[in-house]
Design an enzyme around this catalytic site. Structure first.
Site, PDB file in Angstrom:
ATOM      1  N   GLY A   1      -9.859  -5.081  -0.312  1.00  0.00           N
ATOM      2  CA  GLY A   1     -10.901  -4.070  -0.373  1.00  0.00           C
ATOM      3  C   GLY A   1     -10.824  -3.341  -1.700  1.00  0.00           C
ATOM      4  O   GLY A   1     -10.393  -3.894  -2.715  1.00  0.00           O
TER       5      GLY A   1
ATOM      6  N   HIS B   1       0.816  -1.213   0.000  1.00  0.00           N
ATOM      7  CA  HIS B   1       0.000   0.000   0.000  1.00  0.00           C
ATOM      8  C   HIS B   1       0.849   1.261   0.000  1.00  0.00           C
ATOM      9  O   HIS B   1       0.593   2.205  -0.741  1.00  0.00           O
ATOM     10  CB  HIS B   1      -0.938  -0.006   1.213  1.00  0.00           C
ATOM     11  CG  HIS B   1      -1.888   1.146   1.205  1.00  0.00           C
ATOM     12  ND1 HIS B   1      -1.524   2.413   1.608  1.00  0.00           N
ATOM     13  CD2 HIS B   1      -3.174   1.225   0.812  1.00  0.00           C
ATOM     14  CE1 HIS B   1      -2.563   3.223   1.465  1.00  0.00           C
ATOM     15  NE2 HIS B   1      -3.569   2.527   0.996  1.00  0.00           N
TER      16      HIS B   1
ATOM     17  N   HIS C   1      -8.875  -1.075  -2.912  1.00  0.00           N
ATOM     18  CA  HIS C   1      -7.575  -0.939  -3.571  1.00  0.00           C
ATOM     19  C   HIS C   1      -7.272  -2.144  -4.450  1.00  0.00           C
ATOM     20  O   HIS C   1      -6.845  -2.003  -5.589  1.00  0.00           O
ATOM     21  CB  HIS C   1      -6.458  -0.809  -2.533  1.00  0.00           C
ATOM     22  CG  HIS C   1      -6.442   0.509  -1.829  1.00  0.00           C
ATOM     23  ND1 HIS C   1      -6.643   1.699  -2.465  1.00  0.00           N
ATOM     24  CD2 HIS C   1      -6.228   0.807  -0.525  1.00  0.00           C
ATOM     25  CE1 HIS C   1      -6.558   2.688  -1.585  1.00  0.00           C
ATOM     26  NE2 HIS C   1      -6.315   2.177  -0.410  1.00  0.00           N
TER      27      HIS C   1
END
Lengths: 127, 127
Positions: free
Chosen positions: B76, B12, B78
């Site tokens: 999720g 991330h 992303h």
């Protein structure tokens, strides 16, 4: 009266409800491994319950020792700043309960080994 | 000429530079396991390089097969929305390179087993 020992799997949380699936699978695995231990998931934001809510519930049910495991890969501001405060708040509210926090799972050698093994396997299948 | 095969560990990203430490450790482990494979880290946001930058660099160095592994726990927005688009963009830009994406490491049984084992060990030490 609930279990005397408890584990809380603490994750970040996300808007997409499906994001929590690995946490629920992890919880189910731990319940199978340790049927005498209460296992809960809790989230920093966007999902319920919060860490405080999970600890309140466990303490009300009789938990005497709670181990909180941050299920995060990287250790950034959330774990360095926010998490210790949340844990201290829980301890202050429940002085009769021993609350221990571990390091992030992303810093654990056996977890990194499992991820590395998955990467090698995935690359090998990509022949 | 670089390695023909490559792995990209895709995370991330975060504001705190120390957040990437587990990614760097994972990269080092993979290099030790697979010295003939180019291993890179790449990030969705807040850290460099991006996935596109990492793939550009690998393709320029001669990579022919790139396996992209999302080092995320939950899946999720992303990973469901952003990640497939990023991978498709890389494929469109490098039609001569095979680019494969795996599932998120948080959905891999062996990784969940390693986390569960860590949780049980941590609880046992909390005696």
């Amino acid at each position: 009266m609930g279990a005397a020992r408890a584990i809380v799997l603490f994750g970040h949380g996300a808007r997409d409800a499906r994001w929590r699936e690995p946490f629920d699978r992890l919880q189910a695995r731990l319940v199978a491994l340790q049927p005498d231990v209460a296992v809960r998931v809790a989230f920093l934001e966007l999902m319920a319950p919060s860490l405080a809510e999970a600890v309140d519930e466990l303490a009300s049910a009789g938990a005497q020792r709670i181990t909180v495991v941050p299920v995060f890969f990287g250790v950034g501001g959330h774990l360095r700043r926010d998490f210790p405060v949340l844990v201290e708040d829980c301890r202050a509210k429940h002085p009769g309960v021993e609350i221990q926090a571990t390091g992030a799972v992303g810093e654990v050698d056996s977890v990194l080994d499992a991820i590395a093994g998955f990467c090698v396997g995935a690359m090998s299948r990509h022949a």
